[in-house]
Design a protein around this motif. Structure first.
Motif, PDB file in Angstrom:
ATOM      1  N   ARG A  44       0.830  -1.214   0.000  1.00  0.00           N
ATOM      2  CA  ARG A  44       0.000   0.000   0.000  1.00  0.00           C
ATOM      3  C   ARG A  44       0.861   1.260   0.000  1.00  0.00           C
ATOM      4  NH1 ARG A  44      -1.524   3.996  -0.870  1.00  0.00           N
ATOM      5  NH2 ARG A  44      -3.355   5.144  -0.168  1.00  0.00           N
TER       6      ARG A  44
ATOM      7  N   ASN B  99      -0.854  -2.215  18.137  1.00  0.00           N
ATOM      8  CA  ASN B  99      -2.065  -1.707  18.760  1.00  0.00           C
ATOM      9  C   ASN B  99      -2.773  -2.751  19.618  1.00  0.00           C
ATOM     10  OD1 ASN B  99      -1.579   0.668  17.254  1.00  0.00           O
ATOM     11  ND2 ASN B  99      -2.589  -0.264  15.510  1.00  0.00           N
TER      12      ASN B  99
ATOM     13  N   THR C  41      -6.574  -2.325   7.234  1.00  0.00           N
ATOM     14  CA  THR C  41      -7.864  -1.926   7.800  1.00  0.00           C
ATOM     15  C   THR C  41      -8.051  -0.419   7.835  1.00  0.00           C
ATOM     16  OG1 THR C  41      -6.968  -1.994  10.050  1.00  0.00           O
ATOM     17  CG2 THR C  41      -8.040  -4.001   9.219  1.00  0.00           C
ATOM     18  N   HIS C  42      -6.957   0.346   7.749  1.00  0.00           N
ATOM     19  CA  HIS C  42      -7.069   1.801   7.813  1.00  0.00           C
ATOM     20  C   HIS C  42      -5.804   2.410   7.238  1.00  0.00           C
ATOM     21  CE1 HIS C  42      -6.833   5.814   9.737  1.00  0.00           C
ATOM     22  NE2 HIS C  42      -8.137   5.804   9.521  1.00  0.00           N
ATOM     23  N   THR C  43      -5.966   3.557   6.587  1.00  0.00           N
ATOM     24  CA  THR C  43      -4.802   4.323   6.142  1.00  0.00           C
ATOM     25  C   THR C  43      -4.971   5.766   6.586  1.00  0.00           C
ATOM     26  OG1 THR C  43      -5.802   4.784   3.988  1.00  0.00           O
ATOM     27  CG2 THR C  43      -4.320   2.894   4.103  1.00  0.00           C
ATOM     28  N   GLY C  44      -3.846   6.389   6.881  1.00  0.00           N
ATOM     29  CA  GLY C  44      -3.810   7.811   7.199  1.00  0.00           C
ATOM     30  C   GLY C  44      -2.993   8.518   6.135  1.00  0.00           C
TER      31      GLY C  44
ATOM     32  N   VAL D  57      -0.308   3.087   7.751  1.00  0.00           N
ATOM     33  CA  VAL D  57      -1.116   1.959   7.300  1.00  0.00           C
ATOM     34  C   VAL D  57      -1.334   1.053   8.508  1.00  0.00           C
ATOM     35  CG1 VAL D  57      -1.262  -0.013   5.721  1.00  0.00           C
ATOM     36  CG2 VAL D  57      -0.034   2.055   5.013  1.00  0.00           C
ATOM     37  N   THR D  58      -2.594   0.785   8.841  1.00  0.00           N
ATOM     38  CA  THR D  58      -2.916  -0.134   9.930  1.00  0.00           C
ATOM     39  C   THR D  58      -3.339  -1.463   9.323  1.00  0.00           C
ATOM     40  OG1 THR D  58      -3.575   1.678  11.372  1.00  0.00           O
ATOM     41  CG2 THR D  58      -4.346  -0.514  11.982  1.00  0.00           C
TER      42      THR D  58
ATOM     43  N   SER E  74      -4.484  -5.626  10.100  1.00  0.00           N
ATOM     44  CA  SER E  74      -4.967  -6.680  10.986  1.00  0.00           C
ATOM     45  C   SER E  74      -4.346  -7.998  10.521  1.00  0.00           C
ATOM     46  CB  SER E  74      -6.497  -6.774  10.902  1.00  0.00           C
ATOM     47  OG  SER E  74      -6.960  -7.889  11.622  1.00  0.00           O
TER      48      SER E  74
ATOM     49  N   THR F 125      -3.152  -6.294  15.652  1.00  0.00           N
ATOM     50  CA  THR F 125      -3.299  -5.100  14.829  1.00  0.00           C
ATOM     51  C   THR F 125      -2.025  -4.277  14.992  1.00  0.00           C
ATOM     52  OG1 THR F 125      -5.675  -5.102  15.242  1.00  0.00           O
ATOM     53  CG2 THR F 125      -4.737  -3.089  14.342  1.00  0.00           C
TER      54      THR F 125
ATOM     55  N   THR G  54       0.463  -0.915  13.288  1.00  0.00           N
ATOM     56  CA  THR G  54       0.498   0.272  12.447  1.00  0.00           C
ATOM     57  C   THR G  54       1.916   0.495  11.951  1.00  0.00           C
ATOM     58  OG1 THR G  54      -1.353   1.273  13.626  1.00  0.00           O
ATOM     59  CG2 THR G  54       0.021   2.752  12.323  1.00  0.00           C
TER      60      THR G  54
END
Length: 131
Positions: free
Chosen positions: A50, A61, A82-85, A89-90, A92, A113, A115
């Motif tokens: 990513r 986390n 599961t999440h990007t800022g 990149v987070t 799981s 989890t 990051t």
């Protein structure tokens, strides 16, 4: 005490590995730290994809050991973003063990989890590329 669990079928395992005797204590129980390092490697694979390059782990986390892992278990690691800022990149990670005792048994042994942050060649954070 363990139950048969099916691994997620929405994506292939990003890593498969079998712990060896050097990865365990004298009773054949695999060290938690060894499992944690493998989870970090597995999580970094989709994070690197990513980010389009280098990432660094910045946080663990959550980390839960659900079942013991033994020498000879075949471990499959499933990792999903599961999440990007802006720079992070987070991911799981779920780990399943295929136990080859008298009958094949699959159990979920770990979930975590983590990051990661995208970094440049000087190891400074950098923005994620657009999708």
């Amino acid at each position: 005490m363990s139950s048969t669990t099916l691994p997620p079928h929405h994506s292939p395992a990003v890593l498969r590995v079998m712990p060896m005797p050097a990865d365990a204590n004298i009773h054949g129980d695999v060290f938690g730290g060894w499992i944690m390092s493998q989870v970090d490697i597995a999580g970094s694979i989709p994070a690197t994809r990513r980010a389009g390059g280098r990432v660094a782990t910045v946080a663990v986390n959550a980390f839960t050991f659900k079942q013991p892992v033994f020498v000879g278990d075949l471990l499959s690691f499933y990792a999903t973003v599961t999440h990007t800022g802006r720079t992070s990149v987070t991911v799981s990670v779920e780990v399943y063990a295929e136990r080859q005792r008298l009958e094949a048994e699959v159990v979920k042994v770990t979930e975590a989890t983590l990051t990661y942050v995208a970094t440049d060649e000087n190891r400074h954070s950098r923005p994620l590329p657009p999708i």
